[in-house]
Scaffold this active site. Structure first.
Site: not given
Ligand code: ARG
Length: 380
Positions: A80, A83, A255, A260
């Site tokens: 992560c 953090r 968030w 991602e």
């Molecule tokens: N990578 C994952 C997704 O696209 C989420 C993982 C957690 N990500 C976060 N920003 N807390 O759904």
């Protein structure tokens, strides 16, 4: 017939989890008392916990121990990048909740409180732990919100390719696919009361699931693609282990980072695979990889995601500032006398890696036995 020399012992069938490992409990309580200043003494608490384990095979975390344990599990999550805020994780103590319907309703409440209309708060809900002979509930979804992947007659997948199998499983359990199947159909929650009971399905009310329609800051056609993504990533299949106790259902959310969604979920070939579509609209030459059409299309995708979340007033980080924050976090950890193990390949963003400071260094190797921790998902 002579009596057997060794009496045959008919052990009761071993059901469910084993008694708590006392060393694990002790190590956790020592850490809790070392890092914080609880009202009671360590010795007193150790005696109490030991007596409770003698009597029941397990023990009950105080609310402060539970919160500390969950926060440190986040702090220990080597994959992560986010953090820095580990110590402000909000804890929802739902340890009394076991029945699947109640777990589902409380997950919806989690989403409501964590979403807050867009001002997302990092939150964890902790359901009943595994106890000897009495395992806790299981959430089979990998996140509370995920989109279905529908295999169509033409052999393609409509929706999120990664969830085709899960979608099939839900259908086999009685889920009625939306008709016609869409690209962004939110999957139902799939929850078992314990690992050896059949899962039940629960549809979440659409009104509780905040989604952001995607548009682009200067390409008007982008909105015509009718893409969207949900606001809150909430991982729901990683057991939380604290002081020898496993909480198999402990969904937690932070968030999103724009990358991602914009560089992975909508882009990976086994997910939405949208770069060819975007490239075509951009009029890029896709005849050769050397035109870098993928790279160019991806950047516009990430821009659209960030722009849309900002417009909608939904919390979203970007890879540049999140990388800076992560280095601040490492410095703080070092000042507190702790190392901060991390997995380089998870920390470095999937675009523009070398533009971020997290790329240009190595990290301490994670130790898989470190606790408290979020554990790898159980096969489900
Ligand atoms: N990578 C994952 C997704 O696209 C989420 C993982 C957690 N990500 C976060 N920003 N807390 O759904």
């Amino acid at each position: 017939m002579p009596a057997p020399r060794c009496p045959v012992v008919h052990a009761p069938a071993v059901i469910g989890p084993l008694p708590v490992d006392r060393t694990a409990a002790q190590e956790f309580l020592e850490q809790f008392h070392f890092e914080t200043t609880p009202a009671e003494t360590l010795d007193g608490r150790l005696r109490q916990v030991s007596a409770e384990i003698d009597a029941t095979g397990s023990y009950t975390h105080t609310p402060d121990e539970l919160a500390f344990g969950a926060r440190v599990a986040w702090r220990n999550a080597a994959r992560c990048i986010g953090r820095l805020y580990w110590n402000s994780l909000r804890i929802r103590d739902s340890r009394s909740i076991v029945a699947p319907a109640d777990v589902a309703a409380d997950c919806v409440e989690h989403l409501r409180e964590a979403t807050r209309g867009g001002r997302i708060r990092s939150t964890i809900t902790i359901f009943a732990p595994d106890r000897p002979g009495r395992p806790g509930p299981r959430i089979h979804n990998d996140q509370l919100i995920r989109y279905a992947g529908h295999r169509t007659a033409s052999g393609e997948v409509r929706g999120d390719g990664r969830y085709e199998e899960f979608t099939e499983r839900a259908v086999a359990l009685g889920w009625r696919r939306p008709e016609p199947p869409g690209r962004f159909d939110v999957l139902p929650l799939m929850i078992s009361a314990r690992p050896d009971t059949a899962p039940e399905l629960f549809e979440m009310p659409a009104t509780e699931i905040l989604e952001v329609p995607l548009s682009h800051p200067d390409l008007p056609w982008f909105a015509e693609l009718r893409l969207r993504w949900h606001a809150v990533p909430a991982i729901s299949n990683m057991p939380l282990e604290i002081g020898g106790i496993t909480y198999p259902a402990a969904p937690f959310n932070g968030w999103y980072l724009g990358t991602e969604i914009g560089a992975r979920n909508l882009v990976d070939a086994d997910r939405y695979d949208l770069l060819p579509v975007v490239a075509e609209r951009l009029g890029l030459d896709t005849s050769s990889e050397r035109t870098l059409w993928r790279d160019r299309a991806m950047l516009e995708m990430v821009r659209a995601v960030q722009h849309s979340f900002d417009e909608a007033g939904v919390t979203m980080a970007d890879h540049h500032s999140e990388s800076e924050r992560f280095l601040t976090h490492i410095q703080r950890e070092e000042r507190a006398g702790r190392s901060c193990p991390a997995e380089w390949s998870w920390i470095v963003p999937p675009v523009s890696g070398g533009l971020t400071p997290v790329y240009h260094r190595y990290y301490d190797e994670p130790d898989p036995t470190t606790r408290p921790a979020f554990l790898a998902p159980e096969p489900s």
